[in-house]
Design an enzyme around this catalytic site. Structure first.
Site, PDB file in Angstrom:
ATOM      1  N   LYS A  78       0.846  -1.192   0.000  1.00  0.00           N
ATOM      2  CA  LYS A  78       0.000   0.000   0.000  1.00  0.00           C
ATOM      3  C   LYS A  78       0.888   1.250   0.000  1.00  0.00           C
ATOM      4  O   LYS A  78       1.963   1.251   0.615  1.00  0.00           O
ATOM      5  CB  LYS A  78      -0.864  -0.046   1.275  1.00  0.00           C
ATOM      6  CG  LYS A  78      -2.003   0.946   1.357  1.00  0.00           C
ATOM      7  CD  LYS A  78      -2.803   0.695   2.663  1.00  0.00           C
ATOM      8  CE  LYS A  78      -3.960   1.641   2.825  1.00  0.00           C
ATOM      9  NZ  LYS A  78      -4.749   1.347   4.049  1.00  0.00           N
ATOM     10  N   SER A 153      -9.774   0.967   3.165  1.00  0.00           N
ATOM     11  CA  SER A 153      -8.912   1.781   2.336  1.00  0.00           C
ATOM     12  C   SER A 153      -7.811   1.022   1.593  1.00  0.00           C
ATOM     13  O   SER A 153      -7.260   1.535   0.628  1.00  0.00           O
ATOM     14  CB  SER A 153      -8.252   2.856   3.197  1.00  0.00           C
ATOM     15  OG  SER A 153      -7.359   2.258   4.122  1.00  0.00           O
ATOM     16  N   SER A 177      -9.842  -1.541   7.216  1.00  0.00           N
ATOM     17  CA  SER A 177      -9.231  -1.252   5.913  1.00  0.00           C
ATOM     18  C   SER A 177      -8.456  -2.384   5.269  1.00  0.00           C
ATOM     19  O   SER A 177      -8.091  -2.299   4.102  1.00  0.00           O
ATOM     20  CB  SER A 177      -8.318  -0.024   6.020  1.00  0.00           C
ATOM     21  OG  SER A 177      -9.088   1.157   6.031  1.00  0.00           O
TER      22      SER A 177
END
Lengths: 484, 480
Positions: A78, A153, A177
């Site tokens: 990420k 997310s 997330s």
């Protein structure tokens, strides 16, 4: 078999057996990324040169006979993890030009194991969102249905695993997330106990809730990743110095006699029927495997979302103050200091980030602090206590990850409250600070993945992984692949 | 109407740790801008603070030395505000549950009266960086940020509003200054900002129970300025009220050039710092064992040492105070009396010759070229009659200059005192013979002339004649 379909274990065996080199595997992954990226949009930055250089090094290690489980395995992370010399945006325009001078401890640990970095994955801006739609770098699509969101997310991290653009990925989980996108994309996603994995070098959203974790194709891979990530970091005062078990060694212990709690607050009337069906089937499977079910209650569940949106936004409002245009990141042209601040931040942050900064600033303001922030902390303690009492009676809990399968792109973007409710089952775990994992548990009528959540005791990752592994051995959901 | 000033002080004490409070960067003063920085003190994304244990130890010592109780579980908080010298957009400080609370210092006011000044709290925090204006290389006339000082450890010592005059404030401040330098936790340099003070000042009518509105005065960086700033502010507020105005709550800046204060920001413009516990740092738990260990490690404090010098050595209060002005001076004195039993004499030499020579040469006591043992040797030479007190001063100057032992100097320069009666008698006879007029004057009752003869003998002996022998013989001869 296509390289990009492999698990960590499968690719490791192939690398070790010299059937394939890491450079070959990495090249295959890069090709795959190129092929499917236009439809998925998992990546913010692809790093082919870094990847091939790291793969070359890994091949040397392998040639010397030093082939650990992650040596030469192409991963992606990420874009919230700082990577020295590689742009790190956190999904925000305010960091569009930020090249960090140091790397996150978690990523460094994977590097030390010989892992290969394919690139930096798309995400909601500053990890604020449940759909990846708040990214400043385009919305990632769900590989199972590209009209749907991948979740968020860590949407890029889940989509990249589901679209087989990386063997495994890293995400972060502040209110769900990792687990929610894992559920929406049909992969395994683990949020470890708060303090289990270092947060150093991970861009902070809500410091008391953020935790790093892996997204993988199966539970065995998840155990390998967690083993590499976990442990005390002297650079993170909140990381805990407890021994790291050999998660892989105890995976296949089975669930005979395991006491699984079913918190009644998580099986609500509004639950999507497909999700309910998948949960029922999962409970049957576990019963067949010898687990016992216990009805339990987590009475303060109703307050979790409100509590979360006070604590997380309060911390975020402070954490995001450093993006001021002074030392790094986006700086607007301006005549004076105040104008530089306001313009840089107005231009740099997206609307969801601004909304949360304002909410948090308000919650901490004098005159409101006691009514909002302090009260939220008190409720957080009650929620923690709910888990402590419930865990006196059970080993793990089984719940849905999200109330519905993945929704359509654009469906909830203009309704923040609806969006916030998609994390209703994941948020309490972050508030309690404990661990939980999402594993594939079925599909909706429309063919979208549905995940089930296994919640463990603090530092009870071993049990969660064992329970997940047992389920995986008895089902085939995790073997299905999105056609993209 | 008569007015009663009410004063409280907030003092920032920069701690003498090698490294910063939340990272491993050096705290050394004067390095190249931004050369002593890392991701933590630069406030880079993802960086996290780790508490320097030394800072906690220093804070505990400061607390124990000011009669504070040590908080068993203290919390770090974020103080949020935007400024370019504050890299994270918040300062890590303590708000609720600071490390030290409820202490006091006893200060002497109007001579002998002792007054107890409450210390509300002492907390730990990080310093900000520094802005540099107009001396940048490169285009434009912009401002630069130097973050070398960012994250340097500070203690903030907050007093109760117990002070009533500028003199009390200065006395309190000096005492606090003495304690932190004595403990070795601060270099006490006020010019460089290692010890800096903000003063809260208000006035109320004498006899009133209601405190007046206070102004906070910033940027007061010497004892003299503290006195000046407080006195100016008291008068300003009284004048304002007398003129029918009201004092507003505000922050004022002291201008050392004019000796005045001017408004910096009003209450309305005051920051809402939005304090909340820093989630990046765990609560600081301090065990009783830790506190006890710190207590045992504490040096004897100035007040205790002063008392001991008076009780055990019989020194007068004045001497005891002067000799405990700093820990190094008191140590010097104690090393001196370890080698010489006359404490009063050792004290006098330190307060006299040593202090004069230190001041004249701008030397610190730590760097005194005369070791305490050498001073004691010098005094012994006086005691056993080898040299006179007067010659001793000559020897002292030579010791200061050359670093030689007093015995060596006395021998090399032939300074041994002449106590031999016959030799002195011969000198007296010669002088009396050469000054018959003065002899007559003396004998006719003008006894003042005695001094003239002493002087002549000392001159003739090049100062080496034993003064008491001279006195005795001279008296006998002159009386005839």
């Amino acid at each position: 078999m296509n390289i990009f379909n492999m698990t960590i274990h499968e690719l490791h065996t192939a690398l070790k057996g010299k059937q394939i080199s890491s450079v070959e595997a990495t090249s295959a992954m890069l090709k795959r990324i190129e092929a499917v990226e236009p439809n998925v949009g998992s990546f913010i930055t692809v790093t082919p040169e870094h990847a091939l250089a790291a793969a070359g090094k890994a091949d040397q290690l392998i040639a010397q006979g030093a082939c650990e489980l992650l040596t030469g395995i192409p991963l992606a992370i990420k874009d919230i993890f700082l990577t020295e010399g590689i742009r790190t945006t956190c999904g925000s325009r305010i960091l569009h030009n930020f090249i960090p001078p140091y790397s996150a401890t978690s990523w460094e640990k994977l590097c030390d194991c010989g892992a290969v970095l394919l690139g930096k994955l798309n995400q909601d801006e500053f990890a604020m969102g449940s759909s990846n739609e708040s990214s400043a770098y385009g919305t990632t699509r769900n590989p199972w249905d590209t009209t749907c969101i991948p979740g968020g997310s860590s949407g890029g991290s889940a989509a990249a695993v589901a679209a087989r653009q990386a063997i495994a990925t890293l995400g972060t989980d502040t209110g769900g997330s990792i687990r929610q996108p894992a559920s929406h994309c049909g992969c395994v996603g683990l949020k470890p106990t708060y303090g289990r994995v270092s947060r150093y070098g991970v861009i902070a959203y809500a410091s008391s809730l953020d935790q790093v974790g892996p997204l993988t194709r199966d539970v065995a891979d998840c155990a390998v990743m967690l083993g590499a990530l976990a442990g005390h970091d002297p650079k993170d005062s909140t990381s805990v110095d407890t021994p790291v078990p050999d998660y892989s060694a105890t995976l296949s212990q089975g669930v005979k006699g395991l006491r699984i709690g079913l918190p009644k607050e998580y099986f609500i009337d509004g639950l999507d029927p497909d999700v309910q069906k998948a949960m029922d089937a999962a409970i049957d499977t576990y019963r067949r495997l010898g687990a016992e079910f216990v009805d339990i209650s987590l009475p303060h569940t109703d307050y979790a979302v409100a509590t979360y949106y006070l604590i997380a936004t309060a911390e975020a409002s402070s954490n995001l103050a450093r993006y001021d245009g002074v030392r790094f990141g986006h700086r607007a042209e301006a005549d004076g200091l105040l104008e530089m601040y306001t313009k840089s931040r107005s231009e740099g942050f997206g609307s969801e980030v601004k909304r949360r900064i304002m909410l948090g600033t308000y919650a901490l303001s004098s005159g409101y602090y006691d009514a909002y922030y302090v009260k939220a902390q008190k409720v957080r303690t009650l929620i923690m206590n709910d888990f402590i009492s419930a865990f006196a009676d059970v080993d793990v809990m089984l719940t849905p990850v999200a109330p519905t399968p993945a929704f359509k792109v654009g469906e909830k973007i203009n309704d923040p409250l609806q969006m916030y409710l998609s994390d209703i089952f994941t948020i309490p775990v972050n508030l309690a600070g404990t661990c939980a994992m999402s594993i594939p548990a079925g599909f909706s009528a429309a063919g979208l993945p549905i995940g089930l959540q296994l919640i463990g005791k603090p530092f009870g990752e071993e049990t969660v992984l064992q329970a997940g592994f047992a389920f995986e051995q008895a089902t085939e959901w995790h073997t299905r692949k999105a056609t993209i | 109407m008569k007015y009663q000033p009410v004063i409280g002080l907030e003092v920032h004490v920069q701690l003498l740790t090698d490294t910063k409070i939340f990272c491993g960067c050096s705290t050394k003063f004067g390095a190249e801008p931004n050369s002593q920085t890392c991701p933590v003190c630069l406030g880079l994304p993802g960086a996290l603070p780790v508490l320097n244990k030394k800072v906690v130890e220093f804070a505990i010592k400061a607390g124990l030395s000011t009669n504070c109780s040590i908080t068993p579980r203290s919390i770090f908080a974020r103080k949020n505000y935007f400024y370019p010298d504050l890299p994270k957009g918040y300062q890590i400080s303590q708000f609720e549950d600071p490390i030290c609370q409820h202490g006091w210092l006893d200060i002497a006011v109007d001579g002998d009266t002792v007054k107890r000044i409450g210390i509300t709290r002492i907390h730990m925090e990080e310093d900000a960086g520094k802005l540099v204006h107009g001396e940048l290389s490169g285009p434009g006339d912009g401002s630069g940020v130097d973050l070398n000082r960012a994250c340097t450890p500070l203690l903030e010592v907050v007093s109760e509003p117990d002070l009533r005059t500028s003199d009390e404030a200065v006395t309190y401040l000096k005492q606090l200054h003495q304690i932190v330098t004595w403990l070795g936790i601060c270099d006490g340099n006020m010019e460089e900002g290692s010890f800096r003070c903000d003063a809260n000042v208000s006035v109320m009518p004498v006899g009133s129970n209601t405190l007046g509105t206070r102004a906070e005065i910033k940027n007061v960086n010497s004892f003299k300025f503290v006195k000046q700033a407080i006195e100016y502010e008291i008068q300003r507020q009284i004048d304002l009220i007398e003129d029918g105005g009201t004092v507003v709550q505000e922050t004022r800046l002291f201008d050392p050039n004019s000796g005045t204060t001017r408004s910096m920001r009003s209450k309305e413009e005051a920051h809402d710092y939005r304090y909340f516990p820093d989630p990046d740092l765990v609560p600081l738990v301090i065990s009783d064992e830790w506190i006890n260990r710190s207590r045992q490690e504490l040096p004897e404090l100035p007040e205790q040492r002063r008392q001991r010098f008076m009780d055990e050595l019989g020194l007068p209060l004045y001497d005891a105070e002067v000799l405990t002005a700093s820990r190094a001076l008191a140590d010097y004195f104690e090393a001196g009396i370890a080698a010489h039993s006359n404490a009063k004499a050792v004290g006098n030499w330190i307060m006299g010759e040593i202090t004069r020579a230190l001041n004249d040469s701008g030397t610190a006591i730590e760097a005194c070229p005369i070791a305490p043992g050498q001073l004691a040797e010098l005094l012994t030479l006086i005691d056993n009659g080898t040299i006179s007190g007067k010659i001793a001063k000559t020897v002292f100057d030579e010791m200061w200059r050359s670093g030689k032992a007093p015995q060596v100097i006395v021998e090399e320069q032939g300074l041994v005192q002449v106590s031999d009666g016959d030799a002195i008698e011969r000198m007296i006879d010669e002088i009396m013979a050469a000054n018959a007029g003065q002899v007559d004057e003396y004998r006719s009752g003008k006894e003042k002339v005695f001094g003239f003869f002493v002087g002549q003998v000392m001159k003739a002996s090049k100062g080496k004649a034993n003064p008491s022998v001279v006195n005795e013989l001279l008296l006998g001869k002159l009386k005839g």
